[in-house]
Scaffold this active site. Structure first.
Site, mmCIF file in Angstrom:
data_model
loop_
_atom_site.group_PDB
_atom_site.id
_atom_site.type_symbol
_atom_site.label_atom_id
_atom_site.label_comp_id
_atom_site.label_asym_id
_atom_site.label_seq_id
_atom_site.Cartn_x
_atom_site.Cartn_y
_atom_site.Cartn_z
ATOM 1 N N HIS A 47 1.296 2.555 -0.948
ATOM 2 C CA HIS A 47 1.813 1.511 -0.054
ATOM 3 C C HIS A 47 3.097 0.877 -0.582
ATOM 4 O O HIS A 47 3.831 0.245 0.181
ATOM 5 C CB HIS A 47 0.745 0.447 0.224
ATOM 6 C CG HIS A 47 0.527 -0.537 -0.898
ATOM 7 N ND1 HIS A 47 -0.507 -0.435 -1.791
ATOM 8 C CD2 HIS A 47 1.211 -1.658 -1.258
ATOM 9 C CE1 HIS A 47 -0.468 -1.441 -2.644
ATOM 10 N NE2 HIS A 47 0.580 -2.199 -2.345
ATOM 11 N N ASP A 77 -4.338 5.558 -2.176
ATOM 12 C CA ASP A 77 -3.270 4.600 -2.449
ATOM 13 C C ASP A 77 -2.529 4.937 -3.738
ATOM 14 O O ASP A 77 -2.184 4.059 -4.528
ATOM 15 C CB ASP A 77 -3.787 3.164 -2.497
ATOM 16 C CG ASP A 77 -2.655 2.146 -2.314
ATOM 17 O OD1 ASP A 77 -1.580 2.541 -1.816
ATOM 18 O OD2 ASP A 77 -2.844 0.964 -2.687
ATOM 19 N N SER A 156 1.502 -4.484 -7.563
ATOM 20 C CA SER A 156 0.999 -3.215 -7.043
ATOM 21 C C SER A 156 1.737 -2.043 -7.665
ATOM 22 O O SER A 156 2.971 -2.014 -7.693
ATOM 23 C CB SER A 156 1.162 -3.168 -5.521
ATOM 24 O OG SER A 156 0.236 -4.022 -4.893
#
Length: 302
Positions: A47, A77, A156
């Site tokens: 993402h 992911d 992230s």
């Protein structure tokens, strides 16, 4: 005081060894972090890069470089980036399967644009499930690590490291106040990363059933040595599961001769090698054990 000093020394040592090899990454308008895992190879979240094919990275020492998105896998992911530019030393990947609740972990990333930020905490939960979706498919990332190490936007794709500086997870989500999640480094994720590096994508098998864990009858549980199976709630019409004769209400106990007690147990059997190959599936139907032969097709995203 001695305990605090020891804790501080551990966190400082991890920060010093891991921090230089965690980059800030920008792809389009998206930004996050990435971890150097081999010379010229970085890992981040899918993402973070979205649908972009290239981006820029910046390291703690001030050096910068261009990266190409080698492959992304929204259903885990994870994404792999490559660069022709020099990279800091690669970090060692650990084994999240060795983690225990309460163990010290250190998150390194670039939250809110603040490069090289370090937070520490403990593993506050293991075995969590993280639902993820691509355009047409959904899946569960298994054995997600839950930590109370503070994570913010930009973390992230960064590293979650153990006290020895081994990367045991890739930080992926802020689940709530004081709660962060990381994709674990396991045999499954190593397999995914290897596929992304080699092929630029991950091929998965598709059966076409939806299920949930359910208890086995006491006598069956005693015979099999485990308490649960996977109850089939729905079979997609025309799917490999439907063609094999699987029905809603069946209780799956094994697939490809391996035990199945939840959706993740079935997912582990559905990688590239399962596609087009006959897979024996054993189900409890009523009071009878029934073997069916399913042939998974390839899971597509269009």
């Amino acid at each position: 005081m001695d305990e605090l000093d020891a804790y501080s020394r551990t966190v400082s040592a991890v920060a010093a060894s891991v921090g230089p090899s965690v980059a800030a990454v920008r792809a389009g308008r998206g930004s996050g972090s990435a971890v150097v895992v081999d010379p010229g190879v970085l890992v981040t979240n899918a993402h973070v890069v979205g649908g972009h094919r290239s981006g820029e990275v910046a390291y703690a020492d001030g050096s910068e470089g261009r990266v190409t998105v080698r492959g992304t896998d929204p259903l885990s992911d994870l994404a792999v980036l490559t660069t022709p530019d020099p990279t800091p030393p690669a970090l060692e990947l650990g084994d999240a399967g060795q983690l225990v609740v309460g163990q010290l972990v250190v998150a390194v990333g670039n939250p809110l644009g603040l490069a090289g930020s370090v937070t520490a905490g403990v593993v506050s939960g293991l075995g969590r499930a993280l639902p993820v979706r691509s355009r047409t498919a959904s899946r569960v990332v298994e054995d997600v690590i839950q930590t109370d190490a503070a994570l913010n936007p930009g973390n992230s794709g960064g590293a979650l490291a153990d006290a020895s500086g081994r990367v045991v997870g890739i930080n992926t989500a802020v689940a709530g106040v004081g709660l962060g999640l990381a994709v674990p480094i396991t045999a499954t994720t190593r397999r995914i990363l290897a596929s992304l590096r080699e092929d630029g994508r991950v091929r998965r098998g598709y059966l076409g059933l939806v299920g949930a864990p359910a208890p086995l009858p006491a006598d069956v549980a005693a015979r099999l040595g485990r308490p649960r199976g996977l109850r089939v709630a729905e079979v997609v019409p025309g799917s490999p599961a439907a063609r094999a004769g699987l029905h809603a209400g069946d209780l799956v106990v094994s697939a490809d001769r391996e035990p199945v007690s939840d959706a993740q147990g079935l997912q582990r059997r559905l990688f590239a090698t399962s596609i087009g190959r006959t897979m024996p599936v054993t189900v409890l139907r009523g009071e009878a054990m029934v073997d069916v032969l399913a042939v998974p097709s390839e899971l597509t995203d269009h």
